[in-house]
Enzyme design. Structure first.
Site, PDB file in Angstrom:
ATOM      1  N   ARG A 274      49.828  26.683 -14.302  1.00  0.00           N
ATOM      2  CA  ARG A 274      49.432  26.868 -13.064  1.00  0.00           C
ATOM      3  C   ARG A 274      50.559  27.374 -12.040  1.00  0.00           C
ATOM      4  NH1 ARG A 274      44.939  22.007 -12.469  1.00  0.00           N
ATOM      5  NH2 ARG A 274      43.349  23.020 -13.723  1.00  0.00           N
TER       6      ARG A 274
ATOM      7  N   GLU B  46      42.286  26.440 -21.635  1.00  0.00           N
ATOM      8  CA  GLU B  46      42.888  26.902 -20.431  1.00  0.00           C
ATOM      9  C   GLU B  46      44.317  27.086 -20.124  1.00  0.00           C
ATOM     10  OE1 GLU B  46      39.615  23.862 -17.704  1.00  0.00           O
ATOM     11  OE2 GLU B  46      41.471  23.266 -18.167  1.00  0.00           O
TER      12      GLU B  46
ATOM     13  N   HIS C 128      46.473  20.809  -4.675  1.00  0.00           N
ATOM     14  CA  HIS C 128      45.382  20.515  -5.794  1.00  0.00           C
ATOM     15  C   HIS C 128      45.541  19.045  -6.320  1.00  0.00           C
ATOM     16  CE1 HIS C 128      42.043  20.744  -8.526  1.00  0.00           C
ATOM     17  NE2 HIS C 128      42.935  20.687  -9.618  1.00  0.00           N
TER      18      HIS C 128
ATOM     19  N   ASP D 140      46.487   6.992  -0.102  1.00  0.00           N
ATOM     20  CA  ASP D 140      46.357   5.823   0.408  1.00  0.00           C
ATOM     21  C   ASP D 140      47.122   4.673  -0.621  1.00  0.00           C
ATOM     22  OD1 ASP D 140      44.768   6.581   2.512  1.00  0.00           O
ATOM     23  OD2 ASP D 140      42.965   6.051   1.465  1.00  0.00           O
TER      24      ASP D 140
ATOM     25  N   ALA E 144      36.902   8.410 -11.799  1.00  0.00           N
ATOM     26  CA  ALA E 144      36.922   8.000 -13.252  1.00  0.00           C
ATOM     27  C   ALA E 144      38.017   6.741 -13.756  1.00  0.00           C
ATOM     28  CB  ALA E 144      37.628   9.304 -14.090  1.00  0.00           C
TER      29      ALA E 144
ATOM     30  N   GLY F  28      36.689  21.738 -14.632  1.00  0.00           N
ATOM     31  CA  GLY F  28      37.231  22.069 -15.963  1.00  0.00           C
ATOM     32  C   GLY F  28      36.663  21.064 -17.053  1.00  0.00           C
ATOM     33  N   GLY F  29      37.550  20.101 -17.375  1.00  0.00           N
ATOM     34  CA  GLY F  29      37.134  19.244 -18.523  1.00  0.00           C
ATOM     35  C   GLY F  29      38.177  18.293 -18.723  1.00  0.00           C
TER      36      GLY F  29
ATOM     37  N   HIS G 114      46.618  24.594  -7.002  1.00  0.00           N
ATOM     38  CA  HIS G 114      45.604  25.510  -7.805  1.00  0.00           C
ATOM     39  C   HIS G 114      45.618  27.066  -7.495  1.00  0.00           C
ATOM     40  CE1 HIS G 114      42.134  26.555 -10.198  1.00  0.00           C
ATOM     41  NE2 HIS G 114      42.127  25.312 -10.754  1.00  0.00           N
TER      42      HIS G 114
ATOM     43  N   ARG H 120      51.496  19.687 -13.954  1.00  0.00           N
ATOM     44  CA  ARG H 120      50.394  19.069 -14.800  1.00  0.00           C
ATOM     45  C   ARG H 120      49.646  20.293 -15.703  1.00  0.00           C
ATOM     46  NH1 ARG H 120      44.817  18.663 -14.450  1.00  0.00           N
ATOM     47  NH2 ARG H 120      44.716  19.515 -12.450  1.00  0.00           N
TER      48      ARG H 120
ATOM     49  N   SER I 290      37.850  12.995  -6.113  1.00  0.00           N
ATOM     50  CA  SER I 290      38.300  13.957  -6.677  1.00  0.00           C
ATOM     51  C   SER I 290      37.631  14.205  -8.279  1.00  0.00           C
ATOM     52  CB  SER I 290      39.764  14.017  -6.873  1.00  0.00           C
ATOM     53  OG  SER I 290      40.630  14.176  -5.593  1.00  0.00           O
TER      54      SER I 290
ATOM     55  N   PHE J 163      34.574  13.651  -9.012  1.00  0.00           N
ATOM     56  CA  PHE J 163      33.158  14.509  -8.693  1.00  0.00           C
ATOM     57  C   PHE J 163      33.294  15.907  -8.556  1.00  0.00           C
ATOM     58  CE2 PHE J 163      29.602  15.918  -6.425  1.00  0.00           C
ATOM     59  CZ  PHE J 163      28.360  15.333  -6.975  1.00  0.00           C
TER      60      PHE J 163
ATOM     61  N   LEU K 221      41.943  14.127 -16.023  1.00  0.00           N
ATOM     62  CA  LEU K 221      40.793  13.159 -16.265  1.00  0.00           C
ATOM     63  C   LEU K 221      41.027  12.273 -17.678  1.00  0.00           C
ATOM     64  CD1 LEU K 221      37.582  15.210 -15.528  1.00  0.00           C
ATOM     65  CD2 LEU K 221      38.310  13.449 -14.234  1.00  0.00           C
TER      66      LEU K 221
END
Length: 530
Positions: free
Chosen positions: A287, A118, A348, A220, A18, A51-52, A241, A383, A45, A47, A389
């Site tokens: 989380r 969430e 995660h 990387d 993204a 969640g959203g 996660h 996070r 990641s 793809f 995203l």
């Protein structure tokens, strides 16, 4: 020996998720852009994100509330200015994605966006496409990029290292001038020159034995930036996660946090709930709290897993909101609508990374880092769900603004040094790489996992030093391969994680150590300089 580079472009973007593709699309109308992908374009990641995207689209919500929720989840370690910058630019960046063709779910009959909630969020503000938002985002961006004449997409190619001006004896200000690229099809190292280089390589969760990430998430960009002289920060904060499926045939399949947002509860093997014992927010706690609670109960009971249960909701509701998860679980013999699903925590998200400013600029002129590879100050010690995203989209926009302004002040170099393979051989001992790969992931899980101690960290660092020596010798003697490149970067990132963890003499957010179980009065980021 120098030669004309194999590739030439205005902007080289390393990574096709993204962050990388949204930046490429914003730049391509006025620049020649090359996007490098380690595997197929969508194998990253983004793809696999279920969640959203968090953004304020509801009139009862506010940017101030989004900021406050992020700061609370971040354990006092977020940069408030960075959080406000991202939250206030969320809506127009998400709208840009919608304008590109992204289809988020809507409620009927009013056709407003269906917003889910969430853990850690005080409002429903998660835009989503069923339970496969990342796939929809990636497919939208890939289709746009494939159609643009100024974007060159190169698949199955690894960035080996950045090419920096002072290391090839170029006069003037120290800056990045390109990168070495290992072409996995031709099995040769190629060169690419560029006016600006952007790292959009994602995180480093594959440094752990159990991870929700695809194999390409091998740190990387963080390793390359460190070797090029850039600072990194907060590498000790690895988000686990809480709910990864516990099944031998689906080791990295996560069960989205949106399940808990829609009423799913966590149960012990005997069927009793346990999250209310740990936090008043229960399953909707951040989380780090949920992951530690699951880890605690597994160790206390000697259990292999805990269970996630949404079977009390109507079957039609579950299948409508979580079709991809329901379908996947059915192939493995589970029925989400009728039974609890076995889960375990798994590595995660990398909350730290390469230090950048609001435009994604690193310490090295011409080098940018955006998305999970970067440290912006947004995530702090933990996070908040669905901010990742969002960060990719906002920094794809802000980096594009800065690159457009400064791009043509940097000249393209005429030639670049060729990659020297004259003194290396083909390796007949690839088992060595495989052994070291497994050893690294196992001791990182055991010693630098959800709960840590100083002694465990010291043991991990000793193992890392030994592996680094072996890998450096191997790298100098044999031709490179995909596994060698990834192992070299993972070991470098593992060292940075452990050094940051050893420097933090407290427990905060995702970093919990039995030797320093309480937080300090003053929170500060952990910054490492090469």
């Amino acid at each position: 020996m120098t030669s004309t580079p194999d590739y030439s472009c205005d902007v080289l973007i390393i990574g096709s998720g993204a962050a990388g593709l949204s930046l490429a699309l914003r730049l391509a109308d006025a620049s020649q852009v090359t996007v490098l992908s380690k595997g197929p374009l969508s194998e990253g990641s983004t793809f696999y994100a279920q969640g959203g995207i968090a953004a304020v689209f509801d009139e009862t919500d506010s940017i101030e509330s989004h900021v406050d929720d992020t700061l609370i989840a971040g354990g006092g370690l977020c940069d408030r200015e960075a959080v406000a910058f991202i939250a206030s630019n969320a809506r127009h960046c998400v709208q840009w994605l919608i304008d590109k063709g992204m289809m988020f779910d809507k409620d009927k009959p009013d056709e407003r966006y269906h917003l889910t909630r969430e853990g850690g969020h005080s409002h429903r503000r998660i835009l989503h496409s069923a339970d496969a938002t990342g796939r929809a985002v990636e497919n939208t961006l890939v289709s746009q990029a494939l159609a643009h004449p100024n974007i060159r997409l190169i698949e199955r190619s690894n960035a080996v290292d950045l090419i920096v001006s002072d290391r090839i004896n170029l006069p003037g200000e120290r800056r990045v001038v390109g990168a070495y690229i290992w072409n996995r099809n031709s099995e040769r190292v190629e060169t690419c020159r560029a006016r600006a280089v952007v790292l959009a390589t994602g995180g480093a969760a594959r440094v752990y034995q159990y991870s929700t990430n695809p194999d390409v998430a091998s740190g990387d960009g963080i390793a390359m930036a460190w070797r090029a002289g850039c600072r990194v920060a907060n590498m000790e904060f690895n988000q686990f996660h809480p709910t990864c499926l516990f099944h031998p045939e689906a080791k990295n399949f996560l069960l989205t946090e949106a399940l808990r947002g829609e009423g799913a509860v966590l149960r012990r093997p005997d069927g009793t709930r346990f999250m209310p014992d740990f936090d008043p927010r229960a399953e909707l706690a951040p989380r780090d709290i949920v992951a530690r609670a699951i880890d605690h109960e597994m160790k206390r009971l000697g259990a292999a897993c805990m269970y996630l249960d949404i079977s009390h909701q109507p079957a039609e509701f579950i299948r409508a909101h979580f079709p991809m998860i329901d379908e996947k679980l059915q192939t493995l013999g589970f029925d989400l609508t009728k039974e609890p699903i076995p889960i375990v925590p798994a590595a995660h998200y990398t909350c730290g990374g390469v230090m950048v400013d609001h435009h994604g600029r690193t310490d090295l002129n011409g080098l940018y880092a955006i998305g999970e590879v970067s440290y912006t100050g947004l995530h702090g010690a933990n996070r908040l769900a669905s901010n990742s995203l969002l960060e990719c989209l906002v920094y794809g926009w802000s980096a594009a603004e800065d690159i457009r302004e400064h791009l043509h002040a940097a000249d393209l170099v005429a030639t670049l040094p060729q990659w020297d393979e004259s003194r290396v051989d083909d390796s007949d001992e690839r088992v060595v790489i495989q052994h070291n790969w497994h050893e690294l992931r196992l001791f990182m899980w055991d010693y630098v996992g959800i709960v840590r101690t100083t002694r465990r960290l010291e043991r991990a660092l000793r193992r890392i030093r030994m592996l680094q020596q072996e890998i450096d010798e191997y790298y100098a003697q044999f031709r490179i391969s995909n596994n060698l490149l990834e192992l070299r970067n993972l070991v470098q990132v593992a060292e940075l994680i452990v050094r940051c963890a050893m420097a933090r003499k407290e427990s905060r957010g995702l970093h919990f150590t039995l030797d320093y179980p309480e937080p300090l009065d003053v929170a500060a980021p952990t910054i490492l300089s090469p």
